[in-house]
Design a protein around this motif. Sequence first.
Motif, short mmCIF file in Angstrom:
data_model
loop_
_atom_site.label_atom_id
_atom_site.label_comp_id
_atom_site.label_asym_id
_atom_site.label_seq_id
_atom_site.Cartn_x
_atom_site.Cartn_y
_atom_site.Cartn_z
N THR A 1 5.55 -1.38 -9.56
CA THR A 1 5.36 -2.64 -8.85
C THR A 1 5.76 -2.43 -7.39
O THR A 1 5.89 -1.29 -6.93
CB THR A 1 6.20 -3.76 -9.51
OG1 THR A 1 5.91 -5.01 -8.89
CG2 THR A 1 7.68 -3.49 -9.43
N SER A 2 5.96 -3.49 -6.66
CA SER A 2 6.37 -3.39 -5.26
C SER A 2 7.89 -3.33 -5.15
O SER A 2 8.62 -3.68 -6.09
CB SER A 2 5.86 -4.60 -4.48
OG SER A 2 6.49 -5.78 -4.97
N LEU B 1 6.11 3.51 -7.12
CA LEU B 1 5.16 2.96 -6.16
C LEU B 1 3.80 3.64 -6.27
O LEU B 1 3.71 4.87 -6.36
CB LEU B 1 5.69 3.15 -4.73
CG LEU B 1 7.02 2.48 -4.39
CD1 LEU B 1 7.40 2.78 -2.95
CD2 LEU B 1 6.96 0.97 -4.62
N GLU C 1 1.26 0.94 -2.43
CA GLU C 1 2.60 0.40 -2.20
C GLU C 1 3.44 1.35 -1.36
O GLU C 1 4.28 0.93 -0.57
CB GLU C 1 3.30 0.12 -3.54
CG GLU C 1 2.70 -1.02 -4.34
CD GLU C 1 2.92 -2.39 -3.69
OE1 GLU C 1 3.70 -2.47 -2.73
OE2 GLU C 1 2.30 -3.37 -4.16
N ASN D 1 2.53 0.76 2.20
CA ASN D 1 3.04 -0.55 2.63
C ASN D 1 4.56 -0.57 2.83
O ASN D 1 5.08 -1.44 3.52
CB ASN D 1 2.67 -1.63 1.61
CG ASN D 1 1.23 -2.09 1.76
OD1 ASN D 1 0.54 -1.70 2.70
ND2 ASN D 1 0.77 -2.90 0.84
N SER D 2 5.22 0.38 2.20
CA SER D 2 6.69 0.40 2.27
C SER D 2 7.22 1.34 3.34
O SER D 2 8.43 1.58 3.40
CB SER D 2 7.26 0.82 0.91
OG SER D 2 6.95 2.18 0.64
#
Length: 308
Positions: A192-193, A207, A211, A214-215
Amino acid sequence: MLKVAVAVIKNKAGQVLISKRADHVHQAGLWEFPGGKLEAGESTRQALSRELAEELAITVLAAKPLLQIKHQYEDLAVFLDVYTVDDFAGKARGMEGQPVKWVDKSELVNFPFPAANQRIVETLLLPAYYPIVDECLGTEVDMLVQLERLLAAGHQMIQLRAKSLSAEQFKVLAKAALSLCETKGVMLFLNTSLQCARELNASAVHLSGYELINSQMEPFEGLQVGASCHTEDELYRAAQQGALFAVLSPVCNSKTHPEAEPLGWDVFAERVLNVPLPVYALGGLQREDLVTALAAGGQGIAAIRGFV
């Protein structure tokens, strides 16, 4: 920032060598993995060979990247470039009077290490098998039943993945799964995130490539992180962002993603060769593929149906 070459030296019994820091140096009296700071113009590999010859009277014959660590102490910032040394000549001994000791990996938790070395210990304690509980196994009830089977079989690190569930459905499933794993002391990586993992008070998150990108500006503080990768660039990104490990896929033909072109073991070996983090092989694998994965430089294997 002080750049340091660090060696995880292994003997034929699979033990690793640790040494004790002198009383007059930074982090005095703690145990550590041998190595030392890079001199001007030296590569990590050159510094490693020089330091191990000076400190332990051994000659490095084979070494490969394991991981890289940035750590800020109150009084010092360090960058550890950690290599695994699987082959060396000579008998290791403390040439500067420092105590040295061969220990089983499982014993490492019993020794006090500098904070920057804790990540090395965590990496060395990673298991060879990384089962994935995926929604392709059936309903949420079916997934929890499979999770209970894996826990009963003694697996210590498991991933939970259910991409088609709504956010609320996933949270309900994840809470039940986390509760089961907590009773067994097992680390559950939620696919998940970072935000969702933190909302669930999880200790670990896996991740996706999306993700992970995005992180990039968000620290992993408080979470152990695994990452899904398909290319060498993605593997390096995972390492640079501080992931504990990565999963590279698909190695073989996979029922989960039949449209994906498999990498094959030769390409897998090429992509993980110089990446400074442990990498699990994924895609159409069974338990018996572990030997092949290890021979190709992998940490082990990840699978869904391979553990059913």
